[in-house]
Design a protein around this motif. Structure first.
Motif, mmCIF file in Angstrom:
data_model
loop_
_atom_site.group_PDB
_atom_site.id
_atom_site.type_symbol
_atom_site.label_atom_id
_atom_site.label_comp_id
_atom_site.label_asym_id
_atom_site.label_seq_id
_atom_site.Cartn_x
_atom_site.Cartn_y
_atom_site.Cartn_z
ATOM 1 N N GLY A 291 13.430 3.587 -5.895
ATOM 2 C CA GLY A 291 12.310 4.223 -5.233
ATOM 3 C C GLY A 291 11.941 3.384 -4.024
ATOM 4 O O GLY A 291 12.024 2.152 -4.064
ATOM 5 N N VAL A 292 11.547 4.041 -2.949
ATOM 6 C CA VAL A 292 11.281 3.345 -1.684
ATOM 7 C C VAL A 292 9.936 3.767 -1.126
ATOM 8 O O VAL A 292 9.643 4.960 -1.038
ATOM 9 C CB VAL A 292 12.387 3.647 -0.642
ATOM 10 C CG1 VAL A 292 12.064 2.975 0.688
ATOM 11 C CG2 VAL A 292 13.744 3.181 -1.151
ATOM 12 N N MET A 293 9.122 2.791 -0.753
ATOM 13 C CA MET A 293 7.926 3.033 0.043
ATOM 14 C C MET A 293 8.132 2.379 1.406
ATOM 15 O O MET A 293 8.718 1.297 1.506
ATOM 16 C CB MET A 293 6.678 2.497 -0.646
ATOM 17 C CG MET A 293 6.658 1.019 -0.932
ATOM 18 S SD MET A 293 5.169 0.517 -1.813
ATOM 19 C CE MET A 293 3.878 1.085 -0.701
ATOM 20 N N LEU A 294 7.692 3.039 2.453
ATOM 21 C CA LEU A 294 8.069 2.621 3.803
ATOM 22 C C LEU A 294 7.238 1.469 4.352
ATOM 23 O O LEU A 294 7.664 0.797 5.282
ATOM 24 C CB LEU A 294 7.992 3.817 4.760
ATOM 25 C CG LEU A 294 8.969 4.950 4.448
ATOM 26 C CD1 LEU A 294 8.827 6.070 5.473
ATOM 27 C CD2 LEU A 294 10.404 4.449 4.411
ATOM 28 N N SER A 295 6.051 1.224 3.819
ATOM 29 C CA SER A 295 5.187 0.159 4.355
ATOM 30 C C SER A 295 4.679 -0.708 3.212
ATOM 31 O O SER A 295 3.663 -0.391 2.588
ATOM 32 C CB SER A 295 4.000 0.756 5.130
ATOM 33 O OG SER A 295 4.450 1.511 6.236
ATOM 34 N N PHE A 330 -6.836 1.668 -0.681
ATOM 35 C CA PHE A 330 -5.957 1.739 0.487
ATOM 36 C C PHE A 330 -4.746 2.601 0.163
ATOM 37 O O PHE A 330 -4.088 2.405 -0.867
ATOM 38 C CB PHE A 330 -5.485 0.337 0.890
ATOM 39 C CG PHE A 330 -4.498 0.334 2.024
ATOM 40 C CD1 PHE A 330 -4.878 0.696 3.307
ATOM 41 C CD2 PHE A 330 -3.166 -0.040 1.809
ATOM 42 C CE1 PHE A 330 -3.963 0.689 4.363
ATOM 43 C CE2 PHE A 330 -2.256 -0.058 2.857
ATOM 44 C CZ PHE A 330 -2.644 0.311 4.130
ATOM 45 N N LEU A 331 -4.470 3.559 1.037
ATOM 46 C CA LEU A 331 -3.274 4.396 0.908
ATOM 47 C C LEU A 331 -2.220 3.853 1.870
ATOM 48 O O LEU A 331 -2.412 3.904 3.089
ATOM 49 C CB LEU A 331 -3.609 5.849 1.240
ATOM 50 C CG LEU A 331 -4.727 6.455 0.384
ATOM 51 C CD1 LEU A 331 -5.060 7.867 0.852
ATOM 52 C CD2 LEU A 331 -4.337 6.459 -1.076
ATOM 53 N N PRO A 332 -1.114 3.308 1.373
ATOM 54 C CA PRO A 332 -0.188 2.518 2.197
ATOM 55 C C PRO A 332 0.874 3.350 2.918
ATOM 56 O O PRO A 332 2.056 3.021 2.901
ATOM 57 C CB PRO A 332 0.460 1.601 1.148
ATOM 58 C CG PRO A 332 0.531 2.459 -0.071
ATOM 59 C CD PRO A 332 -0.718 3.309 -0.048
ATOM 60 N N TYR A 333 0.442 4.400 3.589
ATOM 61 C CA TYR A 333 1.394 5.335 4.183
ATOM 62 C C TYR A 333 1.372 5.247 5.709
ATOM 63 O O TYR A 333 1.296 6.265 6.404
ATOM 64 C CB TYR A 333 1.096 6.762 3.710
ATOM 65 C CG TYR A 333 0.974 6.849 2.206
ATOM 66 C CD1 TYR A 333 2.010 6.415 1.387
ATOM 67 C CD2 TYR A 333 -0.179 7.342 1.601
ATOM 68 C CE1 TYR A 333 1.907 6.477 0.001
ATOM 69 C CE2 TYR A 333 -0.295 7.418 0.223
ATOM 70 C CZ TYR A 333 0.751 6.979 -0.577
ATOM 71 O OH TYR A 333 0.649 7.037 -1.934
ATOM 72 N N ALA A 371 0.948 -1.970 -4.521
ATOM 73 C CA ALA A 371 1.340 -2.007 -5.937
ATOM 74 C C ALA A 371 1.314 -0.609 -6.550
ATOM 75 O O ALA A 371 2.214 -0.237 -7.321
ATOM 76 C CB ALA A 371 0.408 -2.934 -6.716
ATOM 77 N N PHE A 372 0.313 0.187 -6.194
ATOM 78 C CA PHE A 372 0.239 1.545 -6.743
ATOM 79 C C PHE A 372 1.340 2.430 -6.161
ATOM 80 O O PHE A 372 1.851 3.327 -6.835
ATOM 81 C CB PHE A 372 -1.141 2.147 -6.486
ATOM 82 C CG PHE A 372 -2.250 1.452 -7.232
ATOM 83 C CD1 PHE A 372 -2.023 0.875 -8.475
ATOM 84 C CD2 PHE A 372 -3.525 1.370 -6.692
ATOM 85 C CE1 PHE A 372 -3.041 0.234 -9.175
ATOM 86 C CE2 PHE A 372 -4.557 0.736 -7.374
ATOM 87 C CZ PHE A 372 -4.317 0.165 -8.615
ATOM 88 N N GLY A 373 1.717 2.182 -4.896
ATOM 89 C CA GLY A 373 2.855 2.894 -4.335
ATOM 90 C C GLY A 373 4.138 2.562 -5.073
ATOM 91 O O GLY A 373 4.976 3.434 -5.323
#
Length: 483
Positions: A291-295, A330-333, A371-373
């Motif tokens: 799984g990948v989150m961009l930021s 915080f929403l890390p998008y 962390a939640f992402g």
């Protein structure tokens, strides 16, 4: 004899020299920048990669005499980038990078095309290579008409090193042109994005020989003997080789520019409906999912720039004891998101701010949001039956023990820290160079590191973090998971 691992990153290049036992001798780094001509765009000049490599090699030669005994090279690179070459091998335009989201419309069209997900094993994300070429075809037709070869960043370095157009399976799996289960270019996938087989590089496994170092380079670098260049790997597959994650149950969480949660798999089990990535591993007959989150650290770096501080100052001010989740969310998008939302247009946000909100609370909110992402990715991977009882933590963000405590508690899983300072993509690439040069059993070379510390979930905070994660999921009505 010595071996070289090259890690071509988004912000810089790292070269690592190891001896015949795989023990690190020394490393050199060079840095460069990406450009962002428009919102959502991210590009890099491949000439900067070559300049960085040559400068690093010059310093390596001057610093470590055993460099002259070089026998093998492996290259790891940031995935999905589109480096377009004409018939003479000249670069036609800046490389469009993995975190460029301009081709979201093209990605959606390809993703909806019959058979694309089934063959590629993945959703077509805007960051993948195929939609980038569709964007170029529509918006830069003169350039598209001249494209003779499309190379990923690591494959472009392979081309520079060997003079041959060659790419490995793990990196190529992120193009949406590869039949990931069959480990070959797919005529159907190429046709879907108006590409041809002759525009693709030759495919090899990451641990196979891709070629030999060009004679003129060997002479300039002061190397007498032949040097084998391995197929190499995408950065995350190389990192898995660096920490010994080959088999089911082994994996890592990486806090780099992006955030990655990777699990090695013992077979090919794609689940594109989850937005989980299913890619070939760097070794034959193996795959991995992530799984990948961009930021990830990019989110902390962004806050640090605004605050006029270093990221380490922000995290250091929090101390060592894990606190309950911040009332600020915080929403890390900041650059969109992949797993599990597959939304290139989503953007970040703070909620719950007040006149009394402090910088420390904003920092905690950023660390918790990342962390939640990652928890989103963790849940998506578990839905594919991936086995994860613990994870090795790597990447620049893993230097913060506080952040690791947040992640361990949010995921409810122990995080293990390697004792050695060398265990990432550069070491994995060097190991692939060793295997390719001597064709030995990979399991004798790709070994897990010694673990110096284990970060356990904080059980006294687990309920609070679980509740905060639920609130995080509800905080922004634009969030949507792939169903």
């Amino acid at each position: 004899m010595t071996f070289l691992g090259i890690d071509l990153g988004t912000s810089g290049l790292r070269v690592l020299l190891v001896d015949g036992d795989g023990t690190p001798i020394g490393a050199i780094e060079r840095h460069y920048n990406a450009t962002h001509p428009h919102s959502g765009w991210s590009e890099q000049d491949p000439a900067d990669w070559i300049a960085g490599l040559e400068a690093a090699i010059d310093e390596m030669r001057a610093t470590y005499p055993t460099f002259a005994d070089l026998r093998g090279i492996g290259v790891a690179g940031h995935m999905h980038g589109a480096t377009l070459l004409d018939a003479s091998g000249a670069v036609l335009r800046p490389c469009i990078l993995w975190n460029d989201s301009r081709s979201y419309a093209e990605a959606a069209h390809l993703d909806a095309s019959e058979g694309v997900r089934a063959l590629s094993g993945n959703i077509v994300f805007p960051g993948f290579t195929a939609p980038k070429l569709e964007w170029v075809r529509k918006h830069e037709p003169e350039i598209f008409s001249k494209v003779a070869k499309v190379l990923l960043p690591a494959a472009y370095l392979n081309y520079y090193l060997t003079g041959d157009y060659v790419a490995d399976m793990s990196d190529s799996a992120g193009t949406s042109w590869l039949d990931v289960g069959g480990r070959s270019w797919s005529p159907r996938l190429l046709e879907a994005s108006h590409m041809r087989a002759d525009q693709m590089p030759r495919l090899v496994e990451g641990s196979e020989a891709a070629g030999e170092l060009r004679t003129e380079l060997a002479a300039r670098w002061g190397i007498a003997g032949p040097v084998t260049v391995a197929g190499g790997a995408g950065d995350n597959a190389a990192a898995a080789c660096g920490i010994g994650a080959l088999d089911e149950g082994q994996g890592f969480v990486s806090l780099g520019t992006s955030g990655v949660l990777l699990a090695a798999r013992d077979g090919y089990r794609p689940a594109p409906e989850t937005a989980v990535h299913t890619f070939c591993h760097a070794l034959p007959g193996r795959w991995y999912q992530m799984g990948v989150m961009l930021s990830a650290t990019d989110s902390l770096n962004w806050l640090a720039r605004i605050a006029g501080k270093r990221p380490s100052e922000l995290t250091g001010a929090l101390g060592d004891t894990l606190l309950p989740p911040s009332s600020v969310r915080f929403l890390p998008y900041l650059s969109g998101e992949r797993t599990p939302h597959n939304d290139a247009e989503i953007r970040g946000a703070f909620t719950g701010l007040s006149t009394g909100t402090t910088l420390e609370e904003l920092t905690r909110a950023v660390l918790e949001g990342v962390a939640f992402g990652l928890r989103d990715s963790f849940d998506a991977l578990q839905a594919t039956d991936a086995k994860m009882e613990s994870l090795i933590a790597i990447g620049g963000g893993s230097a913060s023990r506080y952040w690791l405590r947040v992640i361990a508690t949010a995921l409810d899983i122990p995080l293990r820290l390697p004792a050695s300072g060398e265990f990432g993509a550069a070491l994995g690439a060097a190991r692939l160079g060793m295997i390719a040069a001597f064709d030995g059993p990979p399991e004798n070379v790709i070994l897990p590191p010694e673990i110096k510390e284990e970060i356990l979930p904080n059980q006294s905070c687990s309920v609070a973090f679980s509740d905060a994660y639920a609130a995080f999921r509800d905080a922004y009505p634009g969030l949507k998971a792939i169903q």
